[in-house]
Design a protein around this motif. Structure first.
Motif, short mmCIF file in Angstrom:
data_model
loop_
_atom_site.label_atom_id
_atom_site.label_comp_id
_atom_site.label_asym_id
_atom_site.label_seq_id
_atom_site.Cartn_x
_atom_site.Cartn_y
_atom_site.Cartn_z
N LEU A 1 -24.46 9.18 11.38
CA LEU A 1 -23.54 10.32 11.37
C LEU A 1 -24.27 11.64 11.51
N ASP A 2 -23.93 12.38 12.55
CA ASP A 2 -24.42 13.74 12.75
C ASP A 2 -23.52 14.66 11.93
N GLN A 3 -24.05 15.27 10.88
CA GLN A 3 -23.24 16.06 9.94
C GLN A 3 -22.49 17.21 10.62
N SER A 4 -23.00 17.70 11.74
CA SER A 4 -22.34 18.81 12.42
C SER A 4 -21.03 18.39 13.09
N LYS A 5 -20.83 17.10 13.30
CA LYS A 5 -19.60 16.59 13.93
C LYS A 5 -18.61 16.07 12.90
N LEU A 6 -18.98 16.11 11.64
CA LEU A 6 -18.17 15.54 10.57
C LEU A 6 -17.41 16.63 9.84
N SER A 7 -16.11 16.41 9.64
CA SER A 7 -15.27 17.31 8.83
C SER A 7 -14.58 16.48 7.77
N VAL A 8 -14.42 17.06 6.59
CA VAL A 8 -13.75 16.40 5.48
C VAL A 8 -12.56 17.25 5.08
#
Length: 161
Positions: free
Chosen positions: A28-35
């Motif tokens: 997982l690339d954190q920049s592409k992840l939204s919560v």
């Protein structure tokens, strides 16, 4: 270029649990992840490496206007002192009870109507929805990473943006 939006529901909204679960995956690339969460913003959210989207910030205003509830019998109704079944004229009907439409916290995302209620219910219930934009080729590995992190109802939806 078409891409995919991978979504999943995490069974908690605890920031440290989310960080452990989603931070452990090298896929997982954190920049592409939204919560997406209905919880109010806290310092823990701000300090996290996760990108939290707080839907509560967008719902600060009361969206119900008096005209929407007038005559419905809801407590917010300021339509008088009539008592259902005792006052007023005419025969009683079995008309459906009016209700507020459910909020769509994920409006604008490419999630079909027949699926979006699951995600909205999760957000309303205090859980979070994680989203991740990726290429078609990456979608299967991102879905696997979400499942390995403990997310449920993991799906990929085609997107054009």
């Amino acid at each position: 270029m078409p891409d995919q939006l991978v979504t999943g529901i995490f069974p908690s909204s605890d920031v440290s649990e989310l960080e452990r679960a989603l931070g452990a995956s090298a896929a997982l690339d954190q920049s592409k992840l939204s919560v997406i969460t209905s919880n109010a913003r806290t310092q823990a959210h701000d300090d996290s490496f996760l990108n939290f989207v707080h839907v509560a910030e967008y719902l600060q205003e009361d969206t119900i206007v008096d005209g929407m509830t007038h005559g419905t019998g809801e407590m917010t109704d300021s339509g008088g002192t009539s008592v259902p079944g005792l006052t007023g004229g005419g025969a009683q009907t079995m008309a459906p009870m009016p209700h507020r439409p459910a909020l769509n916290y994920l409006a604008g995302l490419p999630i079909p109507e027949d699926q979006i209620d699951n995600y909205n219910a999760a957000i309303e219930g205090g859980r979070v929805v994680a989203t991740y934009r990726c290429s078609d080729a990456e979608a299967a590995s991102i879905q696997a990473a979400f499942r390995d992190a403990g997310l449920r109802n993991v799906r990929a939806f085609a997107s054009t943006s």
